[in-house]
Structures are given as structure tokens and as C-alpha cells.
Design a protein around this motif. Structure first.
Motif, PDB file in Angstrom:
ATOM      1  N   GLY A 234       0.772  -1.237   0.000  1.00 50.78           N
ATOM      2  CA  GLY A 234       0.000   0.000   0.000  1.00 50.78           C
ATOM      3  C   GLY A 234       0.798   1.279   0.000  1.00 50.78           C
ATOM      4  N   ASN A 235       2.101   1.208   0.295  1.00 48.87           N
ATOM      5  CA  ASN A 235       2.941   2.396   0.404  1.00 48.87           C
ATOM      6  C   ASN A 235       2.300   3.429   1.328  1.00 48.87           C
ATOM      7  OD1 ASN A 235       4.144   5.109  -1.625  1.00 48.87           O
ATOM      8  ND2 ASN A 235       5.355   3.888  -0.226  1.00 48.87           N
ATOM      9  N   SER A 236       1.732   2.918   2.435  1.00 48.26           N
ATOM     10  CA  SER A 236       1.067   3.820   3.380  1.00 48.26           C
ATOM     11  C   SER A 236       1.739   3.836   4.749  1.00 48.26           C
ATOM     12  CB  SER A 236      -0.400   3.419   3.556  1.00 48.26           C
ATOM     13  OG  SER A 236      -0.501   2.159   4.207  1.00 48.26           O
ATOM     14  N   ALA A 237       2.577   2.836   5.050  1.00 46.96           N
ATOM     15  CA  ALA A 237       3.160   2.766   6.390  1.00 46.96           C
ATOM     16  C   ALA A 237       4.615   2.274   6.357  1.00 46.96           C
ATOM     17  CB  ALA A 237       2.309   1.879   7.294  1.00 46.96           C
ATOM     18  N   ARG A 238       4.828   0.963   6.202  1.00 47.50           N
ATOM     19  CA  ARG A 238       6.175   0.404   6.317  1.00 47.50           C
ATOM     20  C   ARG A 238       7.167   1.041   5.358  1.00 47.50           C
ATOM     21  NH1 ARG A 238       3.837  -5.563   5.869  1.00 47.50           N
ATOM     22  NH2 ARG A 238       2.414  -4.308   4.628  1.00 47.50           N
ATOM     23  N   SER A 239       6.843   1.075   4.085  1.00 48.08           N
ATOM     24  CA  SER A 239       7.786   1.631   3.112  1.00 48.08           C
ATOM     25  C   SER A 239       7.962   3.135   3.309  1.00 48.08           C
ATOM     26  CB  SER A 239       7.344   1.317   1.685  1.00 48.08           C
ATOM     27  OG  SER A 239       6.023   1.787   1.449  1.00 48.08           O
ATOM     28  N   GLN A 240       6.915   3.810   3.743  1.00 51.84           N
ATOM     29  CA  GLN A 240       7.017   5.243   4.010  1.00 51.84           C
ATOM     30  C   GLN A 240       7.926   5.509   5.204  1.00 51.84           C
ATOM     31  OE1 GLN A 240       5.871   7.795   2.313  1.00 51.84           O
ATOM     32  NE2 GLN A 240       4.375   6.893   0.931  1.00 51.84           N
ATOM     33  N   MET A 241       7.784   4.702   6.259  1.00 57.31           N
ATOM     34  CA  MET A 241       8.652   4.864   7.427  1.00 57.31           C
ATOM     35  C   MET A 241      10.093   4.547   7.052  1.00 57.31           C
ATOM     36  SD  MET A 241       6.369   3.652  10.742  1.00 57.31           S
ATOM     37  CE  MET A 241       6.103   1.962  10.241  1.00 57.31           C
ATOM     38  N   ALA A 242      10.301   3.502   6.266  1.00 57.40           N
ATOM     39  CA  ALA A 242      11.652   3.141   5.840  1.00 57.40           C
ATOM     40  C   ALA A 242      12.265   4.258   5.005  1.00 57.40           C
ATOM     41  CB  ALA A 242      11.615   1.829   5.049  1.00 57.40           C
ATOM     42  N   GLU A 243      11.479   4.848   4.127  1.00 58.52           N
ATOM     43  CA  GLU A 243      11.972   5.966   3.314  1.00 58.52           C
ATOM     44  C   GLU A 243      12.425   7.117   4.213  1.00 58.52           C
ATOM     45  OE1 GLU A 243      10.441   9.271   0.027  1.00 58.52           O
ATOM     46  OE2 GLU A 243       9.138   7.568   0.486  1.00 58.52           O
ATOM     47  N   GLY A 244      11.587   7.500   5.156  1.00 62.00           N
ATOM     48  CA  GLY A 244      11.927   8.596   6.056  1.00 62.00           C
ATOM     49  C   GLY A 244      13.142   8.297   6.916  1.00 62.00           C
ATOM     50  N   LEU A 245      13.220   7.070   7.401  1.00 65.38           N
ATOM     51  CA  LEU A 245      14.358   6.683   8.228  1.00 65.38           C
ATOM     52  C   LEU A 245      15.664   6.698   7.438  1.00 65.38           C
ATOM     53  CD1 LEU A 245      12.664   3.867  10.295  1.00 65.38           C
ATOM     54  CD2 LEU A 245      13.865   5.834  11.278  1.00 65.38           C
ATOM     55  N   LEU A 246      15.671   6.105   6.251  1.00 64.48           N
ATOM     56  CA  LEU A 246      16.905   6.069   5.476  1.00 64.48           C
ATOM     57  C   LEU A 246      17.297   7.469   5.025  1.00 64.48           C
ATOM     58  CD1 LEU A 246      19.270   4.594   4.257  1.00 64.48           C
ATOM     59  CD2 LEU A 246      17.835   4.018   2.285  1.00 64.48           C
ATOM     60  N   ARG A 247      16.342   8.277   4.640  1.00 62.36           N
ATOM     61  CA  ARG A 247      16.646   9.648   4.234  1.00 62.36           C
ATOM     62  C   ARG A 247      17.318  10.392   5.394  1.00 62.36           C
ATOM     63  NH1 ARG A 247      12.036  11.183   1.907  1.00 62.36           N
ATOM     64  NH2 ARG A 247      12.865  10.647  -0.127  1.00 62.36           N
ATOM     65  N   THR A 248      16.827  10.186   6.603  1.00 61.73           N
ATOM     66  CA  THR A 248      17.372  10.870   7.774  1.00 61.73           C
ATOM     67  C   THR A 248      18.704  10.270   8.215  1.00 61.73           C
ATOM     68  OG1 THR A 248      15.148  11.458   8.508  1.00 61.73           O
ATOM     69  CG2 THR A 248      16.894  11.508  10.166  1.00 61.73           C
ATOM     70  N   LEU A 249      18.746   8.961   8.360  1.00 59.19           N
ATOM     71  CA  LEU A 249      19.943   8.300   8.875  1.00 59.19           C
ATOM     72  C   LEU A 249      21.059   8.186   7.840  1.00 59.19           C
ATOM     73  CD1 LEU A 249      18.150   5.391  10.786  1.00 59.19           C
ATOM     74  CD2 LEU A 249      19.030   7.539  11.752  1.00 59.19           C
ATOM     75  N   GLY A 250      20.681   8.085   6.577  1.00 58.06           N
ATOM     76  CA  GLY A 250      21.670   7.870   5.523  1.00 58.06           C
ATOM     77  C   GLY A 250      22.236   9.131   4.922  1.00 58.06           C
ATOM     78  N   GLY A 251      21.516  10.244   5.074  1.00 59.04           N
ATOM     79  CA  GLY A 251      21.998  11.510   4.540  1.00 59.04           C
ATOM     80  C   GLY A 251      22.230  11.470   3.042  1.00 59.04           C
ATOM     81  N   ASN A 252      23.262  12.189   2.613  1.00 58.55           N
ATOM     82  CA  ASN A 252      23.541  12.338   1.188  1.00 58.55           C
ATOM     83  C   ASN A 252      24.110  11.090   0.526  1.00 58.55           C
ATOM     84  OD1 ASN A 252      22.658  14.997   1.213  1.00 58.55           O
ATOM     85  ND2 ASN A 252      24.694  15.784   1.734  1.00 58.55           N
ATOM     86  N   ASP A 253      24.379  10.065   1.316  1.00 58.84           N
ATOM     87  CA  ASP A 253      24.906   8.831   0.724  1.00 58.84           C
ATOM     88  C   ASP A 253      23.820   8.005   0.042  1.00 58.84           C
ATOM     89  OD1 ASP A 253      27.492   9.401   1.581  1.00 58.84           O
ATOM     90  OD2 ASP A 253      27.198   8.367   3.491  1.00 58.84           O
ATOM     91  N   PHE A 254      22.553   8.389   0.246  1.00 58.88           N
ATOM     92  CA  PHE A 254      21.441   7.614  -0.293  1.00 58.88           C
ATOM     93  C   PHE A 254      20.426   8.517  -0.971  1.00 58.88           C
ATOM     94  CE2 PHE A 254      23.304   5.275   3.142  1.00 58.88           C
ATOM     95  CZ  PHE A 254      23.351   3.982   2.679  1.00 58.88           C
ATOM     96  N   GLU A 255      19.938   8.048  -2.109  1.00 64.55           N
ATOM     97  CA  GLU A 255      18.763   8.639  -2.755  1.00 64.55           C
ATOM     98  C   GLU A 255      17.655   7.619  -2.521  1.00 64.55           C
ATOM     99  OE1 GLU A 255      16.984   9.207  -7.181  1.00 64.55           O
ATOM    100  OE2 GLU A 255      19.115   9.691  -6.918  1.00 64.55           O
ATOM    101  N   VAL A 256      16.609   8.011  -1.810  1.00 63.12           N
ATOM    102  CA  VAL A 256      15.627   7.029  -1.359  1.00 63.12           C
ATOM    103  C   VAL A 256      14.226   7.396  -1.802  1.00 63.12           C
ATOM    104  CG1 VAL A 256      15.469   8.125   0.914  1.00 63.12           C
ATOM    105  CG2 VAL A 256      14.805   5.757   0.668  1.00 63.12           C
ATOM    106  N   HIS A 257      13.488   6.363  -2.210  1.00 60.86           N
ATOM    107  CA  HIS A 257      12.102   6.499  -2.646  1.00 60.86           C
ATOM    108  C   HIS A 257      11.309   5.321  -2.064  1.00 60.86           C
ATOM    109  CE1 HIS A 257      13.305   9.477  -5.658  1.00 60.86           C
ATOM    110  NE2 HIS A 257      14.354   8.693  -5.849  1.00 60.86           N
TER     111      HIS A 257
END
Length: 149
Positions: free
Chosen positions: A13-36
């Protein structure tokens, strides 16, 4: 030269798990990751996912659900399915992406009181954060070893 690792989190559904993972990786990974993130049958962003992430000082309220088809022309380094249904329905992704499966319970299916439901979102958020805490350093080492950072 800096090469961000391009990652797509995929669930039904791209409503919870994948959205949380996207936000977490974007925050924790910084510029080393392009995340969708995307879904096979996108549904509205779950407000409990937004709340659980806000409790960790990560704002995903501006994210929105997207269909997998929006990303079929993009080359990803990693496609990470976060639910069994997405893995089973989309076992391989076009091109040379490495497919990884990290299965998590669907917090949107949680039953009980509001607090009990929110507790499931928190648990899944924490499980994703823990997995990323191991995965991100491994990916950064691969980039360093290849001279890409």
C-alpha cells in the motif's frame, strides 16, 4: 566523486512500512542515499505512521503514496520489499537492481485500542531503524571500498 546509493522501498500500500523506511533512510543515511518508496496498490499515507515517525523527530507528513509504475524507468541499486505480498507479487525488478526482502508486520492491520495500534507502528519503526543501523554502514563501506565517496 560522490555516488548516492539509489534505494526503493516497496510494499503493497505504500502507506506505512515503506514510508517509514523511506523517512528513516533519508534521515539516517543523509547524502549517501537517494531514497524512494512505492506500492503495488498505493493507499493514503497512514496518520499513525506519521505520528510514530514524528515521535522520533522525523517528519514524513509531506510524503505521499506512489505507485510502483512511477519508478519503472529508474535504475535502483537496491529494491527492498518490506512486506511478503510485495515480494511475492514483484519478486524481481527491472534492470540490475539487487532485490532484498525485509519482512515486517503490517502495522495498518493492527487491532485494539488506538494506543495498542500505535504501539505496533512504533515497534515496526524501531525494527526498520535497527535493520538500517546495520545496513547503512555496510553500504557506506562498499562505497568507500569502490572509491565512490
Amino acid at each position: 566523486m560522490h555516488y548516492p546509493v539509489r534505494v526503493l522501498f516497496l510494499c503493497t500500500g505504500n502507506s506505512a512500512r515503506s514510508q517509514m523506511a523511506e523517512g528513516l533512510l533519508r534521515t539516517l543515511g543523509g547524502n549517501d542515499f537517494e531514497v524512494h518508496s512505492a506500492g503495488l496498490e498505493p493507499q493514503e499515507l497512514n496518520p499513525r505512521a506519521v505520528k510514530a515517525m514524528a515521535e522520533s523527530n522525523i517528519d514524513i507528513s509531506g510524503q505521499h503514496s506512489k505507485h510502483l509504475n512511477e519508478f519503472l524507468d529508474i535504475q535502483f541499486d537496491y529494491v527492498i520489499t518490506v512486506c511478503d505480498r510485495a515480494r511475492d507479487s514483484c519478486p524481481t525488478f527491472p534492470r540490475d537492481s539487487e532485490n532484498i526482502h525485509w519482512g515486517y508486520d503490517d502495522p495498518a492491520a493492527a487491532q485494539g485500542t488506538e494506543e495498542e495500534k500505535l504501539a505496533v507502528f512504533r515497534r515496526v519503526r524501531n525494527e526498520i531503524r535497527q535493520r538500517l543501523g546495520i545496513w547503512i554502514p555496510v553500504m557506506r563501506k562498499k562505497l568507500r571500498d569502490r572509491g565512490l565517496v
